[in-house]
Motif scaffolding. Sequence first.
Motif, mmCIF file in Angstrom:
data_model
loop_
_atom_site.group_PDB
_atom_site.id
_atom_site.type_symbol
_atom_site.label_atom_id
_atom_site.label_comp_id
_atom_site.label_asym_id
_atom_site.label_seq_id
_atom_site.Cartn_x
_atom_site.Cartn_y
_atom_site.Cartn_z
ATOM 1 N N GLN A 193 0.833 -1.193 0.000
ATOM 2 C CA GLN A 193 0.000 0.000 0.000
ATOM 3 C C GLN A 193 0.869 1.245 0.000
ATOM 4 O O GLN A 193 1.920 1.280 0.614
ATOM 5 C CB GLN A 193 -0.857 -0.042 1.266
ATOM 6 N N ARG A 194 0.395 2.297 -0.685
ATOM 7 C CA ARG A 194 1.126 3.557 -0.647
ATOM 8 C C ARG A 194 0.563 4.365 0.520
ATOM 9 O O ARG A 194 -0.537 4.860 0.476
ATOM 10 C CB ARG A 194 0.955 4.307 -1.967
ATOM 11 N N ARG A 195 1.362 4.471 1.593
ATOM 12 C CA ARG A 195 0.798 5.131 2.754
ATOM 13 C C ARG A 195 1.064 6.633 2.682
ATOM 14 O O ARG A 195 1.824 7.124 1.840
ATOM 15 C CB ARG A 195 1.378 4.545 4.050
ATOM 16 N N THR A 196 0.392 7.351 3.575
ATOM 17 C CA THR A 196 0.552 8.793 3.617
ATOM 18 C C THR A 196 0.820 9.192 5.064
ATOM 19 O O THR A 196 0.741 8.363 5.963
ATOM 20 C CB THR A 196 -0.717 9.471 3.059
ATOM 21 N N SER A 210 6.263 4.402 0.789
ATOM 22 C CA SER A 210 6.021 2.964 0.741
ATOM 23 C C SER A 210 5.387 2.645 -0.604
ATOM 24 O O SER A 210 4.886 3.520 -1.295
ATOM 25 C CB SER A 210 5.103 2.532 1.877
ATOM 26 N N LEU A 256 -6.626 5.051 6.010
ATOM 27 C CA LEU A 256 -5.639 4.972 7.080
ATOM 28 C C LEU A 256 -6.129 5.704 8.317
ATOM 29 O O LEU A 256 -6.692 6.788 8.231
ATOM 30 C CB LEU A 256 -4.320 5.586 6.612
ATOM 31 N N SER A 305 7.957 1.936 7.090
ATOM 32 C CA SER A 305 7.273 2.211 5.825
ATOM 33 C C SER A 305 7.741 1.307 4.713
ATOM 34 O O SER A 305 7.040 1.108 3.734
ATOM 35 C CB SER A 305 7.529 3.658 5.389
ATOM 36 N N HIS A 358 -0.005 -1.857 4.508
ATOM 37 C CA HIS A 358 -0.594 -3.168 4.235
ATOM 38 C C HIS A 358 0.086 -3.774 3.037
ATOM 39 O O HIS A 358 0.499 -3.038 2.149
ATOM 40 C CB HIS A 358 -2.082 -3.007 3.946
#
Lengths: 310, 120, 440
Positions: free
Chosen positions: A61-64, A219, B36, C46, C74
Amino acid sequence: MRDYASPGVAILVVGSALLAGVYAVAVIDRMIGVLVAGQGPSWGRLLAEPVRSSAVLALQQRRTTERPDAPGWALAPALFAGLAAVALALVPLSRDLVAADPATGFVVFSAAIAMVMIAVYLHGWSPNSAFALHGAYRYGAQALSFQMPFLLAMLATALPAQSLSIVDIVNAQESLWNVVRQPAGLPLYLVVGVAVSFWGPLNLADGADLAGGTSVEDSGLARLLWAAARAAMLVAIAAMGASVFLGGWWGPWLPGAAWVIVKTTALLIVLIASGHLLARVRIQQFVLISWVLLIPLALLNVFVSGALLL
Amino acid sequence: MILLGPLGVALVVFVAAILAALLLRFSGDLSRGPALTIPERAPFAGGEEPLMHAWNRYHARYYVMALIFLAFDMEMVYMYPWAVVFVREGGVAMVEMGMFIIVLLLGVLYAWRERAFAWA
Amino acid sequence: MGLKRTLATLAAGAPTPVFAAAGLGAGAQVQDLRLHHQVRLVDTPSAASILLVAGGIPDSLAQSLSRLHDTMPHPRCTAWWPLGALPGLWLANFPHHVAIDHNIPERLRAIHGELVNGQRPSEPPMLADEDPAPWRGIGPYGQGGTGMTGGTPYGRPMAELGPDRDGLRLDVLPLNVGPFFPRFPAGLTLELKLAGDVIVETGIPVNLFRDSDQRNLRGDKISPFTRALSEPVLVSELELARARAHLRWLANALVACELRSLGLRVLRLATTIGSGEGDSLHSLQRVLGWTQALGWSTKGVGRVGADKLVGLGLGPVARASGLAEDVRAEDGVYRDLGFEPIVQSEGDAAARWRQRLAEAVQSLALAARAGDRLTDPGGVVESPHGRLERTTTPADRLLPLLPGLLHEMEWGDAVTTLVSLDLNLQETAAVEVVDAEAVA
């Protein structure tokens, strides 16, 4: 009218060159790493690993973060990739094929290198994370310091050609490569090339002491894209160095394009090996050395080679 | 089809690369998971709670070096055309540019002595 | 979708990105994972898919683990590698964790394969979805007021002005760098104030491993230095352990110098080196000189004066600053072997690097000459970090010096200094284990 390819052909050529180059950088990096670490290289695994690791990142997943600057964070790796693409588009791939050869190609290349600072700073500022911000500002100091040696090291190659077009510079090396005419130029260029793409000893933007620096919050595909853009810039720098210092497509027996590939790969190996064989440089020292040693050396190189031409 | 010229093609390559990169970045969002939570979006600090926003009036201690860089950047602007006409103009060109460079290098020497590079 | 399945197949064969939180008794084991190609230890959650928690984790660090876990993207999973430690409070927060105890690299890769193939569901977030500063209702940003005096901003506060070295009106950023920051020793939390990239203030760090109730009770995990406090230990075993500890430190320090591959080479050397093989270390020192790890990377960084270290028994750190303090010098067994403390004079990070390398060479030579000699248990032992006693450890005595040492240091130099000090906050729990056993 200067030489250039049609837009479709240019995109195709530059795109495939960048993809091949990024893969080559990943493989060469792992290969040298395995050799230095003293492990037996397992070729099948080495060749497949970049693809596999990219798949891992593609599925992540591309997190923020909490309060990022989302447009900036998206544009930073895109800008970096764009600059690498422009820089590579200026490199003549053979006698007849160059994506773009403006009369001031040298200036366009320098502009692309200068804008890298903006891409890296944006990448560090956008996530609103302390370590990323720190990496961004540190790269600011690094970038301001390497611009002058970079320009001056390459400028000496424009003197024999009496032109700022890259194709003219390569053509002027028909009889003798610039690395022989101006021996100080290539080492200087390589040192600064490592600084531009913040590789290895000069990895002050994404350093290990910052847990990843500007990429600490990246990520998934964002991380993959940033790594690919860095590798692409390394390829562009190696290709340009091969053209203006090592004579580009000139060479016996092999076709021009093959020579360009061979020379680019040789410079790539040198650039990547620096990341495995040289220890981290401190930012204070890099700034000082850059201003007090590299600029006078580069100026000396320019004036001595100029005097020899007269 | 407009005649693009080499700079036009370079611009096309630039824009195409940017668009390709943006496409790649956002392509993974098609199969987006759940949104999120706030702790999932915390910036990294080794496991500690971040106290403040990272954005601050950061002391970029190399600001003096940046001013010197401006001077040299302007010098580079003059060196570009100088490199093209150097061989044609001969020794005169070398002497003129040499004088220019020496003045600037004296500035660097002064900055060095004034410890402008010493955090920096 | 065909694309997803292809990507999943490719990803299952890749090195698993793992963020490792090494607790009590797990440092060396986690470091050894670097040697396996199935696992890639990453610097930030990350980049990780699996949070590997190894060894004993004190309850005070439980919240940090939850925070680290939540910042993983995830698909993610937590793996616990007990290594003889008791389960702690933190485990209650991780209901979906996987316990692993043997063949760790393959197990981690298998877990990762299940994650990307969808056979194992990704773990949900641990912590509640609460904003650090709640929405107060009034004001355009919910800050609790309007205009210039409008309350706390929604979300985190922003940094305030602070005193500046150059007299400019700029901010000072408070930053707590946590227990599992990759370049810090495990368990070290620093409360920093940063002005730009310079550390202007550090709180005296607390050793969270010290009073924890986490013990590592497996006898063979207790280091020979701790055993030497109460029982006679073979000198050769002790000195070989010392050389290996110094080489393990070097492997970590090389990672901090951006020389990862060389660090791997040194790590392999640390696991395989035997007594009397000091010559391979001479060539290593030469190579380190060429790479400038002993040159531009560490020269002049983190200079510590001998006056600050007198009488603290800080081992290689003190000896690198010119103090010839070594517990072994008072031991008759070592005197028979011709032991003399090695001393450097500069006291900077490069000197500490050279000091540990020289001591490793010396230890290997001592181990080869020692034969069957045993140490004399006297309640004091020279560990690779300094003078180890039942009641205090070298880290306890070094932590109060950190604020003065890191003052006005640029971040990169601060990390180089911390790495060169070789703080080990986990020695303390081993000491208390010996105490408990001696009392019981």
